[in-house]
Design a protein around this motif. Structure first.
Motif, short mmCIF file in Angstrom:
data_model
loop_
_atom_site.label_atom_id
_atom_site.label_comp_id
_atom_site.label_asym_id
_atom_site.label_seq_id
_atom_site.Cartn_x
_atom_site.Cartn_y
_atom_site.Cartn_z
N ARG A 445 0.85 -1.18 0.00
CA ARG A 445 0.00 0.00 0.00
C ARG A 445 0.90 1.25 0.00
O ARG A 445 1.86 1.34 0.78
CB ARG A 445 -0.92 0.02 1.22
N ILE A 446 0.57 2.21 -0.88
CA ILE A 446 1.36 3.43 -1.00
C ILE A 446 0.47 4.63 -0.67
O ILE A 446 -0.60 4.81 -1.25
CB ILE A 446 1.94 3.60 -2.42
N ARG A 447 0.95 5.45 0.26
CA ARG A 447 0.24 6.67 0.64
C ARG A 447 1.23 7.84 0.71
O ARG A 447 2.44 7.64 0.75
CB ARG A 447 -0.43 6.51 2.00
N HIS A 448 0.69 9.05 0.72
CA HIS A 448 1.44 10.27 1.03
C HIS A 448 2.39 10.74 -0.08
O HIS A 448 2.85 11.88 -0.04
CB HIS A 448 2.24 10.13 2.32
N VAL A 449 2.74 9.90 -1.03
CA VAL A 449 3.77 10.24 -2.01
C VAL A 449 3.30 11.41 -2.88
O VAL A 449 2.20 11.38 -3.43
CB VAL A 449 4.14 9.03 -2.87
N THR A 450 4.16 12.42 -3.03
CA THR A 450 3.81 13.61 -3.80
C THR A 450 4.77 13.78 -4.98
O THR A 450 5.80 13.12 -5.08
CB THR A 450 3.89 14.88 -2.93
N ASP A 451 4.40 14.71 -5.86
CA ASP A 451 5.31 15.08 -6.95
C ASP A 451 6.21 16.22 -6.51
O ASP A 451 6.30 16.52 -5.30
CB ASP A 451 4.54 15.40 -8.23
N THR A 452 6.88 16.88 -7.44
CA THR A 452 7.99 17.78 -7.10
C THR A 452 7.88 19.15 -7.78
O THR A 452 8.63 19.45 -8.72
CB THR A 452 9.33 17.13 -7.49
N PRO A 453 6.99 20.03 -7.31
CA PRO A 453 6.85 21.35 -7.94
C PRO A 453 8.15 22.15 -8.00
O PRO A 453 8.34 22.95 -8.91
CB PRO A 453 5.81 22.04 -7.05
N ALA A 454 9.04 21.94 -7.05
CA ALA A 454 10.28 22.71 -7.03
C ALA A 454 11.15 22.44 -8.25
O ALA A 454 12.00 23.27 -8.61
CB ALA A 454 11.07 22.39 -5.76
N TYR A 455 10.92 21.30 -8.92
CA TYR A 455 11.71 20.95 -10.11
C TYR A 455 10.99 21.30 -11.41
O TYR A 455 11.52 21.05 -12.49
CB TYR A 455 12.04 19.46 -10.10
N TRP A 456 9.79 21.87 -11.32
CA TRP A 456 9.05 22.23 -12.52
C TRP A 456 9.58 23.53 -13.12
O TRP A 456 10.26 24.31 -12.45
CB TRP A 456 7.57 22.40 -12.20
N PHE A 457 9.24 23.77 -14.37
CA PHE A 457 9.61 25.02 -15.04
C PHE A 457 8.62 26.13 -14.70
O PHE A 457 9.00 27.27 -14.43
CB PHE A 457 9.66 24.80 -16.55
N HIS A 458 7.33 25.80 -14.73
CA HIS A 458 6.27 26.74 -14.33
C HIS A 458 5.66 26.25 -13.01
O HIS A 458 5.86 25.12 -12.59
CB HIS A 458 5.17 26.80 -15.40
N ASN A 459 4.89 27.14 -12.40
CA ASN A 459 4.05 26.77 -11.25
C ASN A 459 4.84 26.15 -10.09
O ASN A 459 4.36 25.23 -9.43
CB ASN A 459 2.94 25.80 -11.69
N LYS A 460 6.01 26.68 -9.83
CA LYS A 460 6.83 26.12 -8.75
C LYS A 460 6.18 26.28 -7.38
O LYS A 460 6.50 25.54 -6.45
CB LYS A 460 8.21 26.78 -8.75
N ASP A 461 5.30 27.27 -7.23
CA ASP A 461 4.64 27.51 -5.95
C ASP A 461 3.31 26.78 -5.83
O ASP A 461 2.59 26.94 -4.83
CB ASP A 461 4.42 29.01 -5.75
N GLN A 462 2.97 25.99 -6.84
CA GLN A 462 1.71 25.25 -6.81
C GLN A 462 1.74 24.19 -5.70
O GLN A 462 2.78 23.60 -5.41
CB GLN A 462 1.47 24.59 -8.16
N GLU A 468 -3.17 8.92 -5.13
CA GLU A 468 -4.53 8.61 -4.71
C GLU A 468 -4.52 7.72 -3.47
O GLU A 468 -3.66 6.85 -3.32
CB GLU A 468 -5.28 7.90 -5.84
N ASP A 469 -5.48 7.96 -2.59
CA ASP A 469 -5.57 7.18 -1.36
C ASP A 469 -5.67 5.69 -1.64
O ASP A 469 -6.33 5.26 -2.61
CB ASP A 469 -6.77 7.62 -0.54
N ASP A 470 -5.04 4.93 -0.77
CA ASP A 470 -5.13 3.48 -0.81
C ASP A 470 -4.70 2.88 -2.15
O ASP A 470 -5.30 1.92 -2.64
CB ASP A 470 -6.56 3.01 -0.47
N THR A 471 -3.68 3.46 -2.73
CA THR A 471 -3.09 2.85 -3.92
C THR A 471 -2.35 1.58 -3.50
O THR A 471 -1.52 1.61 -2.59
CB THR A 471 -2.12 3.81 -4.61
N VAL A 472 -2.67 0.48 -4.14
CA VAL A 472 -2.05 -0.81 -3.81
C VAL A 472 -1.43 -1.40 -5.07
O VAL A 472 -2.07 -1.43 -6.13
CB VAL A 472 -3.07 -1.80 -3.22
N VAL A 473 -0.18 -1.85 -4.95
CA VAL A 473 0.48 -2.50 -6.07
C VAL A 473 0.82 -3.93 -5.69
O VAL A 473 1.01 -4.25 -4.51
CB VAL A 473 1.77 -1.76 -6.49
N ASN A 474 0.89 -4.78 -6.68
CA ASN A 474 1.26 -6.18 -6.48
C ASN A 474 2.75 -6.36 -6.76
O ASN A 474 3.23 -5.91 -7.81
CB ASN A 474 0.45 -7.08 -7.41
#
Length: 483
Positions: A445-462, A468-474
């Motif tokens: 189960r994977i939770r909390h993981v985010t992307d990285t606005p600080a590395y984007w070209f635009h919208n760094k302050d977004q 998504e909640d309760d993402t499960v991988v096999n």
């Protein structure tokens, strides 16, 4: 004994021929793949590609379905050989995309580079150094740099974009050129005239709208200059094809919507795609969306807009009915015109309907999906029993992956957390190295993981996007599984 040796020799010859044939067939298939389907441009000098391994960059392209990428070479003196090697190792066809009429960087250039520059009607200080194809020193330097580039670094293909003269609105803005001493000397030598057309004084007898005969010579002179530059760099002695005979070659020219746009681009920027193809004999020709079109807001530029470029296709097809064609678009250079995956997918459908073999976009991490989509796991690999690699469709944040409860092994007896010290992130890849991983198949189960606005070209302050909640991988005990 003699017959036996003869048979062995024949077998060796046959096997050698078969191996050579197989290798050639593989290379032919690889070359064919680089001329078809969707591709993407990327600039590894941008922040999104920093602080991560070449393996993770290649993995992200692969996980997003690409088999061909176009490495934007900002400066021929600074090219990442290891990255190119890793991209190819992952099965990607790698084009070197270079600029023909200048550079954003002159780091490492010879001291004479200022003498290569074009002169425009009015000076333009926009951070781009424009070099004249009338400078024999520049042409020779460019040929040598690109020949060295494809010799030293194993690119599958080379393409020279933007070889044209400035500019579409140059007569109005003053960004029209080259009108400097290099252009004047070359024009006078080739046509035996005293001067080039005048572009600023309507009362002058050689004003370009008055002395039309002189102006038409000037227009053809500029077309010839662009094509001579490309032909010399690609086909000249010690040029690209001289040092890499089987490398794929693409030429580029612009396309823009509007009446008589084919003729206007020829007149204003020295671009005649059909003549260019005749001169250079590329493997494929790319039509690049011109800035007056790609800068339009998202709502004003549907993916069907390339249908307005049919006149450019027709002009080429009238002379070169069988040349493969491609189309280039922009998916996010300005924040108000970013395009999503659906837009680019639909554009690909339109391109195929128009007969284009391939399509590409600038630039991979500028697309709207970078700002809108939450991180999503695409594949799970297990190189070793104690190691699991989860590949996402985009770059993820390591700190978020190490938060309590981010990664939980699901068992019949409950959930077992993975300790933060057993978690690392490399670009889009979440890596778990732990002795506690089950030997057999299990769910994670994977939770909390985010992307990285600080590395984007635009919208760094977004605000960052969260998985998504309760993402499960096999996770399988085998090398690789999909879920």
């Amino acid at each position: 004994m003699g017959i036996g040796i003869l048979i062995i020799c024949l077998l060796v010859v046959i096997l050698t021929i078969a191996a050579a044939y197989a290798e050639k067939s593989h290379e032919d298939e690889r070359k064919k793949s680089g001329l078809s389907g969707p591709s993407i441009q990327f600039d590894p000098s941008l922040k999104y590609y920093q602080d991560r391994s070449p393996e993770s960059i290649a993995d992200e392209f692969v996980r997003n379905g690409y088999t061909t990428v176009r490495y934007f070479v900002v400066n021929e003196n600074n090219v990442d050989r290891e990255l190119v090697e890793v991209l190819r190792k992952r099965g990607l066809f790698v084009w070197a995309l270079v600029l023909g009429n200048g550079s954003y960087s002159v780091e490492g250039f010879p001291s004479e580079w200022p003498s290569w520059q074009m002169e425009l009607l009015k000076p333009v200080n926009d951070g781009y150094y424009r070099f004249s194809p009338h400078s024999t020193s520049y042409v020779e330097w460019k040929k040598q740099k690109l020949a060295n580039l494809v010799t030293d670094i194993p690119f599958d293909g080379i393409e020279i974009a933007e070889p044209y003269f400035p500019e579409w609105d140059g007569m109005e803005t003053g960004a029209y050129g080259d009108v400097g001493p290099l252009a004047k000397a070359a024009f006078q030598e080739q046509y035996g005239v005293d001067s080039i057309p005048n572009f600023t004084d309507a009362a002058h007898p050689d004003y370009y709208l008055t002395n039309k005969e002189l102006y038409q010579k000037w227009v053809q002179f500029r077309v010839n200059a662009v094509n001579h530059f490309l032909n010399e760099v690609i086909n000249g002695n010690d040029g690209i094809r001289d040092v890499r005979k089987n490398i794929s070659v693409a030429t580029w020219s612009l396309a823009i919507a509007g009446d008589d746009s084919v003729d206007k681009l020829r007149e204003l920027q020295g671009l005649d795609a059909a003549e260019m193809i005749s001169s250079v004999r590329p493997d494929i020709h790319i039509l690049q969306t011109h800035w007056p079109d790609w800068t339009k807001p998202e709502m004003e530029l549907p993916p069907t807009y390339i249908q307005d470029y049919q006149s450019f296709v027709d002009q080429i097809r009238a002379v070169h009915p069988n040349i493969p064609l491609g189309i280039q678009v922009d998916i996010g250079s300005n924040p108000d015109m970013v395009k999503d995956r659906q837009w680019y997918h639909r554009l690909g459908e339109v391109a195929q309907d128009m007969g284009f073999k391939t399509w590409t976009a600038y630039e991979y991490h500028l697309g709207k999906y970078m700002y809108d989509e939450p991180p999503r796991p695409i594949t799970v690999t297990r190189p070793h029993r104690k190691e699991v690699i989860i590949s996402f469709q985009k770059r993820i944040d390591e700190a978020s992956a190490k938060l309590p409860g981010s990664l939980m092994i699901l068992t019949n007896k409950g959930e077992v957390p993975i300790a933060p010290e057993n978690i690392t992130v490399d670009g889009n890849m979440l890596i778990i190295q732990s002795k506690q991983l089950p030997r057999k198949e299990f769910q994670l189960r994977i939770r909390h993981v985010t992307d990285t606005p600080a590395y984007w070209f635009h919208n760094k302050d977004q605000q960052f996007n969260v998985i998504e909640d309760d993402t499960v991988v096999n996770v399988d005990k085998k090398k690789k599984v999909r879920y």
